[in-house]
Design a protein around this motif. Structure first.
Motif, PDB file in Angstrom:
ATOM      1  N   SER A   1      50.399  39.966  26.490  1.00 22.36           N
ATOM      2  CA  SER A   1      49.880  38.973  25.603  1.00 22.36           C
ATOM      3  C   SER A   1      48.519  39.153  25.616  1.00 22.36           C
ATOM      4  N   ARG A   2      47.834  38.316  24.374  1.00 18.55           N
ATOM      5  CA  ARG A   2      46.564  38.492  24.465  1.00 18.55           C
ATOM      6  C   ARG A   2      45.887  37.708  25.565  1.00 18.55           C
ATOM      7  N   ASN A   3      46.862  36.959  26.311  1.00 24.24           N
ATOM      8  CA  ASN A   3      46.216  36.094  27.741  1.00 24.24           C
ATOM      9  C   ASN A   3      45.965  37.238  28.657  1.00 24.24           C
ATOM     10  N   ASP A   4      46.628  38.272  28.993  1.00 25.81           N
ATOM     11  CA  ASP A   4      46.494  39.221  30.034  1.00 25.81           C
ATOM     12  C   ASP A   4      45.705  40.076  29.525  1.00 25.81           C
ATOM     13  N   GLN A   5      45.710  40.360  28.137  1.00 33.50           N
ATOM     14  CA  GLN A   5      44.587  41.530  27.667  1.00 33.50           C
ATOM     15  C   GLN A   5      43.213  40.864  27.726  1.00 33.50           C
ATOM     16  N   THR A   6      43.080  39.687  27.272  1.00 37.24           N
ATOM     17  CA  THR A   6      41.349  39.080  27.282  1.00 37.24           C
ATOM     18  C   THR A   6      41.062  39.147  28.870  1.00 37.24           C
ATOM     19  N   ALA A   7      42.070  38.510  29.822  1.00 35.24           N
ATOM     20  CA  ALA A   7      41.658  38.515  31.043  1.00 35.24           C
ATOM     21  C   ALA A   7      41.278  40.016  31.807  1.00 35.24           C
ATOM     22  N   ASN A   8      41.860  40.986  31.313  1.00 28.65           N
ATOM     23  CA  ASN A   8      41.800  42.233  31.545  1.00 28.65           C
ATOM     24  C   ASN A   8      40.440  42.819  30.999  1.00 28.65           C
ATOM     25  N   ASN A   9      40.138  42.581  29.824  1.00 28.92           N
ATOM     26  CA  ASN A   9      39.050  43.186  29.057  1.00 28.92           C
ATOM     27  C   ASN A   9      37.965  42.300  29.683  1.00 28.92           C
ATOM     28  N   THR A  10      37.973  41.045  30.149  1.00 27.27           N
ATOM     29  CA  THR A  10      36.629  40.496  30.525  1.00 27.27           C
ATOM     30  C   THR A  10      36.408  41.215  32.184  1.00 27.27           C
ATOM     31  N   ARG A  11      37.450  41.310  32.825  1.00 28.32           N
ATOM     32  CA  ARG A  11      37.262  41.781  34.295  1.00 28.32           C
ATOM     33  C   ARG A  11      36.802  43.111  34.280  1.00 28.32           C
ATOM     34  N   LEU A  12      37.190  44.052  33.492  1.00 24.31           N
ATOM     35  CA  LEU A  12      36.972  45.683  33.321  1.00 24.31           C
ATOM     36  C   LEU A  12      35.457  45.600  32.733  1.00 24.31           C
ATOM     37  N   TYR A  13      35.007  44.782  31.941  1.00 24.42           N
ATOM     38  CA  TYR A  13      33.538  44.832  31.331  1.00 24.42           C
ATOM     39  C   TYR A  13      32.694  44.327  32.434  1.00 24.42           C
TER      40      TYR A  13
ATOM     41  N   ASP B   1      38.870  43.008  42.560  1.00 23.21           N
ATOM     42  CA  ASP B   1      39.398  44.540  42.382  1.00 23.21           C
ATOM     43  C   ASP B   1      40.815  44.226  42.146  1.00 23.21           C
ATOM     44  N   ARG B   2      41.300  43.454  41.065  1.00 23.41           N
ATOM     45  CA  ARG B   2      42.799  43.122  40.848  1.00 23.41           C
ATOM     46  C   ARG B   2      42.963  43.266  39.442  1.00 23.41           C
ATOM     47  N   SER B   3      44.177  44.033  38.966  1.00 21.54           N
ATOM     48  CA  SER B   3      44.345  43.960  37.471  1.00 21.54           C
ATOM     49  C   SER B   3      45.219  42.874  37.132  1.00 21.54           C
ATOM     50  N   PRO B   4      44.735  42.179  35.985  1.00 18.20           N
ATOM     51  CA  PRO B   4      45.595  40.997  35.445  1.00 18.20           C
ATOM     52  C   PRO B   4      46.623  41.669  34.531  1.00 18.20           C
ATOM     53  N   LEU B   5      46.642  43.200  33.881  1.00 20.34           N
ATOM     54  CA  LEU B   5      47.487  43.696  33.080  1.00 20.34           C
ATOM     55  C   LEU B   5      48.888  43.469  33.778  1.00 20.34           C
ATOM     56  N   GLY B   6      49.776  42.829  32.750  1.00 23.24           N
ATOM     57  CA  GLY B   6      51.269  42.784  33.300  1.00 23.24           C
ATOM     58  C   GLY B   6      51.319  41.243  33.467  1.00 23.24           C
ATOM     59  N   ALA B   7      50.590  40.505  33.471  1.00 19.03           N
ATOM     60  CA  ALA B   7      50.675  39.220  33.717  1.00 19.03           C
ATOM     61  C   ALA B   7      51.455  38.458  32.478  1.00 19.03           C
TER      62      ALA B   7
ATOM     63  N   CYS C   1      46.735  41.758  40.226  1.00 25.66           N
ATOM     64  CA  CYS C   1      47.002  40.413  40.652  1.00 25.66           C
ATOM     65  C   CYS C   1      48.165  39.812  41.387  1.00 25.66           C
ATOM     66  N   GLU C   2      47.754  39.003  42.524  1.00 25.80           N
ATOM     67  CA  GLU C   2      49.109  38.761  43.136  1.00 25.80           C
ATOM     68  C   GLU C   2      49.803  37.779  42.423  1.00 25.80           C
ATOM     69  N   ASN C   3      49.383  36.885  41.531  1.00 23.75           N
ATOM     70  CA  ASN C   3      50.149  35.811  40.857  1.00 23.75           C
ATOM     71  C   ASN C   3      49.750  35.883  39.207  1.00 23.75           C
ATOM     72  N   SER C   4      50.888  35.919  38.447  1.00 23.58           N
ATOM     73  CA  SER C   4      50.618  36.250  37.050  1.00 23.58           C
ATOM     74  C   SER C   4      50.111  34.832  36.566  1.00 23.58           C
ATOM     75  N   ILE C   5      50.276  33.592  37.082  1.00 22.13           N
ATOM     76  CA  ILE C   5      49.685  32.496  36.302  1.00 22.13           C
ATOM     77  C   ILE C   5      48.230  32.764  36.708  1.00 22.13           C
ATOM     78  N   ASP C   6      47.793  32.949  37.780  1.00 24.62           N
ATOM     79  CA  ASP C   6      46.449  32.769  38.405  1.00 24.62           C
ATOM     80  C   ASP C   6      45.761  34.065  37.636  1.00 24.62           C
ATOM     81  N   ALA C   7      46.336  35.079  37.050  1.00 25.67           N
ATOM     82  CA  ALA C   7      45.896  36.418  36.664  1.00 25.67           C
ATOM     83  C   ALA C   7      45.075  35.742  35.217  1.00 25.67           C
ATOM     84  N   VAL C   8      46.046  35.086  34.347  1.00 19.95           N
ATOM     85  CA  VAL C   8      45.545  34.611  33.117  1.00 19.95           C
ATOM     86  C   VAL C   8      44.675  33.360  33.175  1.00 19.95           C
ATOM     87  N   ALA C   9      45.122  32.538  33.914  1.00 26.05           N
ATOM     88  CA  ALA C   9      44.483  31.165  34.040  1.00 26.05           C
ATOM     89  C   ALA C   9      43.182  30.851  34.706  1.00 26.05           C
TER      90      ALA C   9
END
Length: 484
Positions: free
Chosen positions: A112-124, A195-201, A226-234
């Motif tokens: 989803s764009r939700n986990d994509q943008t969370a991942n993009n921001t964190r990596l950046y 140091d946790r990946s949101p990708l896959g949420a 990330c330990e929790n998919s909701i937390d990863a994107v929210a």
């Protein structure tokens, strides 16, 4: 023939978005700077789809090769977003479909764009934290070099902006360096925490296809998912905490800026700024202004505002993803762009400052900064400090009434103040001696300042090593035409 715009949504709608909605929804052009991170996430997700048998080995190879070509073309400016590209994700999918046909549309499965943008921001931000740390380290290096040159330079220290006690200029400069060092330490702590990946949420519940997120997180340079998919994107505490570190950095730079402005004034004249790091006036030919310090002081307020604005955006937001979260990038990019301007200029200003050490030494005892030395000398003679404090205060009053400083006292003056004062006390009314007496750990004695600088240099080496660490999976070339 009219070109068909790529869209990631819309089949359940009877009409397209209104022009007003489209304008409001379209990403700010600065957001496209996340292209390298978005491509990195797409590579990792393509491998996930291959592991889930959504992509064949041949399709995966073609997908990865095409993503690499897109990354190169975007970085070189050969491919640029169009007005019809709603956001970065739409831009990249359009390029994939143009080059791969239906295969390009397969990549969207299970994400989803939700986990994509969370991942993009964190990596950046993880990449940016390291880059900013290097810029801060150049300021630290400049401060440490100046401090080493002025270990034995005496200046008046202040409390309440009033003369307090003599200190080493090197010691004073290292106080600012220590603050900046903690800012880098905060970046390191921040990086460890996120140091946790949101990708896959995916949107919020996780992905039906991205099941080996341990592997995809390693592909992207994360320690784990990330330990929790909701937390990863929210959650955007990753952003808020980053903005706190940068706001604190801005405050620390602003405090030093304020002192540089004071020291460079005609009333103090302790420091001279290099012509290449100063500006003049359009009407007053004689002016030489500390613009770098002043601009830094002003821009720190913007950084504080960006932190407060982000916290206000988050404070009443329900789980999981909400479009409000897109505001995180406005705050981040403005703050980061400001620091990219401030830090190199600030480092140059500090490195090229010259100090009027004679004037500073002359000012060091002014304002009765050696009164504590009198009290301490009395204590060594067996006088309780409470009484010694009274005698020292009476000494200051005696001098004030006669319009002189402590170094104007003579042996004949002492019995008029208090019988406990003997000629030996005149020997302690000396700024260099006052510095040497403060030899406890962390004190301003030159021997301790040299030790402090040596230890600080070792810490800087560790911080440089962290900042030089790359993150696997990310092409560091930014989108052409956008700030890095």
């Amino acid at each position: 023939m009219t070109e068909q715009a790529t869209s990631l949504w819309g089949a359940r709608f009877s009409s397209g978005p209104s022009p007003e909605l489209a304008a409001l929804s379209r990403s700010n052009p600065s957001f496209f700077r996340l292209s390298p991170e978005d491509i990195a996430g797409s590579r990792a997700h393509a491998r996930e789809l291959a592991r889930a048998d959504v992509l064949t080995a041949d399709e995966l190879a073609r997908m990865l090769q095409t993503l690499d070509m897109i990354a190169a073309d975007v970085a070189a400016g050969r491919e640029k977003p169009k007005a019809s590209d709603e956001d970065l994700h739409t831009f990249h999918e359009r390029l994939l479909v143009e080059r791969l046909g239906p295969l390009g549309g397969k990549l969207r499965a299970g994400r989803s764009r939700n986990d994509q943008t969370a991942n993009n921001t964190r990596l950046y931000l993880r990449r940016t934290a390291r880059r900013l740390a290097k810029l801060i380290l150049t300021v630290q290096d400049a401060l440490a070099a100046q401090a080493m040159s002025h270990v034995e330079t005496v200046m008046p220290g202040f409390t309440h902006l009033q003369p307090a006690q003599p200190v080493s200029l090197g010691h004073h400069l290292m106080a600012h360096a220590q603050s900046l060092s903690r800012d880098i330490g905060r970046f390191i702590d921040w990086d460890r925490r996120f140091d946790r990946s949101p990708l896959g949420a995916a949107a919020l519940a996780g992905s039906a296809f991205a099941r080996d997120t341990e592997s995809s997180s390693r592909d992207l340079g994360y320690g784990r998912p990330c330990e929790n998919s909701i937390d990863a994107v929210a959650s955007r505490d990753v952003v808020s905490e980053f903005l706190f570190v940068t706001a604190m950095l801005g405050v620390n730079l602003s405090r030093l800026s304020e002192e540089i402005c004071i020291w460079a004034s005609r009333q103090f004249a302790w420091v001279k700024l290099h012509d290449s790091y100063s500006t003049g006036s359009s009407i007053m030919p004689q002016k030489k202004n500390p613009d770098i310090a002043e601009l830094t002081r002003g821009m720190s307020g913007t950084m504080i505002g960006n932190l407060v604005g982000m916290l206000a955006t988050l404070k009443a937001m329900p789980l999981a993803y909400n479009r409000d979260l897109a505001e995180d990038k406005r705050a981040l990019f403005e703050t980061i762009d400001l620091l990219d301007l401030i830090l190199p200029a600030f480092a140059g200003m500090v490195a090229t400052m010259t100090f009027d050490t004679e004037r500073m030494a002359a000012d060091a005892p002014r304002g009765f900064t050696l009164a504590t030395e009198v009290a301490d000398w009395l204590v060594r003679q067996g006088v309780p400090f409470s009484h010694a404090h009274e005698i020292s205060g009476a000494t200051v009053r005696y001098c004030e009434e006669r319009g002189m400083e402590l170094d104007g006292l003579t042996e004949a003056d002492l019995p008029k103040i208090d019988a406990a004062l003997t000629a030996e006390v005149l020997e302690v009314i000396d700024p260099a001696r006052a510095l040497a007496e403060r030899f406890g750990q962390g004190g301003t004695a030159p021997v301790r300042v040299r030790e402090q600088i040596a230890a600080f240099t070792e810490i800087c080496k560790v911080q440089w090593a962290w900042a030089e660490q790359g993150l696997s999976g990310i092409a560091l070339t930014p989108l052409a035409g956008a700030a890095a």
